[in-house]
Design an enzyme around this catalytic site. Structure first.
Site: not given
Ligand code: C5P
Length: 395
Positions: A211, A308
């Protein structure tokens, strides 16, 4: 290099005092410490040191006129005021102090001082009698009460032959004081883990999905957390940013690697700041050989990556969790929902697109907690990082 000055944007104002000959040395030392310096000269400053000298040492054209059409087209005064992380006026004359205390905006420098949100620091230089005059001392108090920082003059022999207080502080000391402005100690004794950047999800040996994340926000937060006195670790996806000295950095490529790296160490930290734009999906089967384009169409089978933040939120010994939500629509409602869903303490919501958010230098965000919502207006990611770290520290 001085850690807290690296990449800092410093606007150095020079006013009309004989000490202006030392301003060139201040610029040189600030740049050696890692800062980017732009110089503004008043009309009277140019009687003591030439714009050419200041341009040569700063590496940028001098800003001198509020009504210069060409200068305004290149970097207008409001843009310059936004650009600054700090405005330092060295030397600052009695006249400049009085005009500032009076709220004047009758030249470029005073205008910038009113237009900026950055801290302002003055290093006065003047004859000892002028410095000790009750009017100057009153002005000093007024400016201090308004939050202006002072690097107060030294005592000693003066260019006019007098001896007493009024000599500008030496450049080496001024640079030290400027660097200290960024060191807050608000997170002293705290350990903070930050994820930053994108992840790469392999398709075949030469291709991957990713991205537009540049990692700039996460790196700016790591720097700001360090300046706030925290012990900082950064788990970084693939980015093109300079390494941060004094920050322990672990490089990862994929979401799974980032997940593993976080889960291995996160319980040792007080704060987890998830800034990375982690890819939500990965290829179910990474091809061993390069995919050839003989076919008109091809299909990739994707599967979800682990989340995560959600995993950290479920830990029994869980740190304070701050996440980010980059959205293109329904920003606030979506962020609120995400905060609850992923068990975050705070979420930083930002609308991406139109020169803001991912891969840009500026950002505008709303910080959302269980019982509050605070908007932080458009500013550079460095400035925003300092504001966010201050909010997190208070939280
Ligand atoms: O659901 P979304 O991706 O919009 O959420 C964003 C938040 O979740 C950010 O803080 C990102 O670092 C975290 N995130 C994560 N693991 C993922 C996807 C997003 O920790 N696989």
């Amino acid at each position: 290099m001085t850690p807290s000055l690296i990449h800092k944007h410093i606007l150095l104002g020079v006013t009309g005092s004989i000490a202006a000959y030392k301003s060139a040395d201040i610029v040189r030392r600030l740049r050696e410490a890692g800062a980017i310096v732009r110089v503004i000269m008043t009309e009277n400053a140019k009687r003591f040191i030439t714009p050419l000298t200041m341009q040569a040492v700063s590496g940028h054209p001098i800003h001198e006129d509020l009504f210069d059409v060409r200068a305004e087209a290149a970097m207008g005064h409001i843009e310059l005021a936004r650009w600054a992380d700090v405005i330092v006026v060295a030397p600052a004359t009695a006249d400049f102090m009085a005009r500032l205390a009076n709220g004047n905006a009758n030249d470029l420098l005073t205008t910038l001082c009113l237009a900026t949100r950055a801290p302002i620091a003055l290093a006065p230089a003047m004859n000892q009698a002028m410095w000790q005059h009750v009017l100057t001392q009153d002005t000093l108090q007024v400016l201090k009460q308004k939050g202006i920082y002072f690097f107060e003059p030294d005592e000693g022999s003066q260019a006019c032959g007098d001896v007493g207080p009024g000599r500008m502080m030496e450049p080496v000391e001024i640079v030290k004081k400027v660097s200290q402005l960024f060191v807050t100690g608000m997170l002293a004794g705290k350990k903070i883990l930050i994820t930053a950047g994108p992840t790469h999800e392999a398709i075949d040996p030469v291709r991957y999905m990713t991205n537009a994340s540049s990692g700039k926000m996460g790196y700016a937060l790591a720097q700001a957390a360090f300046e706030a006195g925290a012990e900082v670790s950064l788990i970084s996806g693939p980015v093109h940013l300079a390494v941060l000295p004094h920050v322990t950095c672990f490089s990862v490529v994929s979401a799974q690697e980032m997940y593993a790296a976080v889960m291995k160490i996160v319980t040792h930290y007080d704060i987890f700041l998830a800034v990375a734009a982690v890819a939500d999906y990965r290829c179910q089967h990474v091809l061993k050989q390069k995919l050839h384009k003989e076919e008109e169409q091809t299909q990739l089978q994707l599967e979800r990556n682990p989340d995560i933040i959600t995993a950290v939120g479920k830990l029994t010994k869980r740190p304070l969790i701050v996440g980010f939500a980059a959205e293109t629509e329904d920003v606030i409602p979506r962020a609120k929902q995400k905060r609850k869903q992923k068990n975050m303490d705070l979420i930083v919501a930002n609308c991406v697109g139109e020169g803001m958010g991912m891969n840009s230098d500026d950002n505008e965000v709303t910080v959302i907690g269980a019982n509050f919502e605070k908007m932080l207006p458009r500013m550079s990611k460095q400035q925003l990082a300092r504001a966010l770290i201050e909010m997190i520290a208070k939280f």
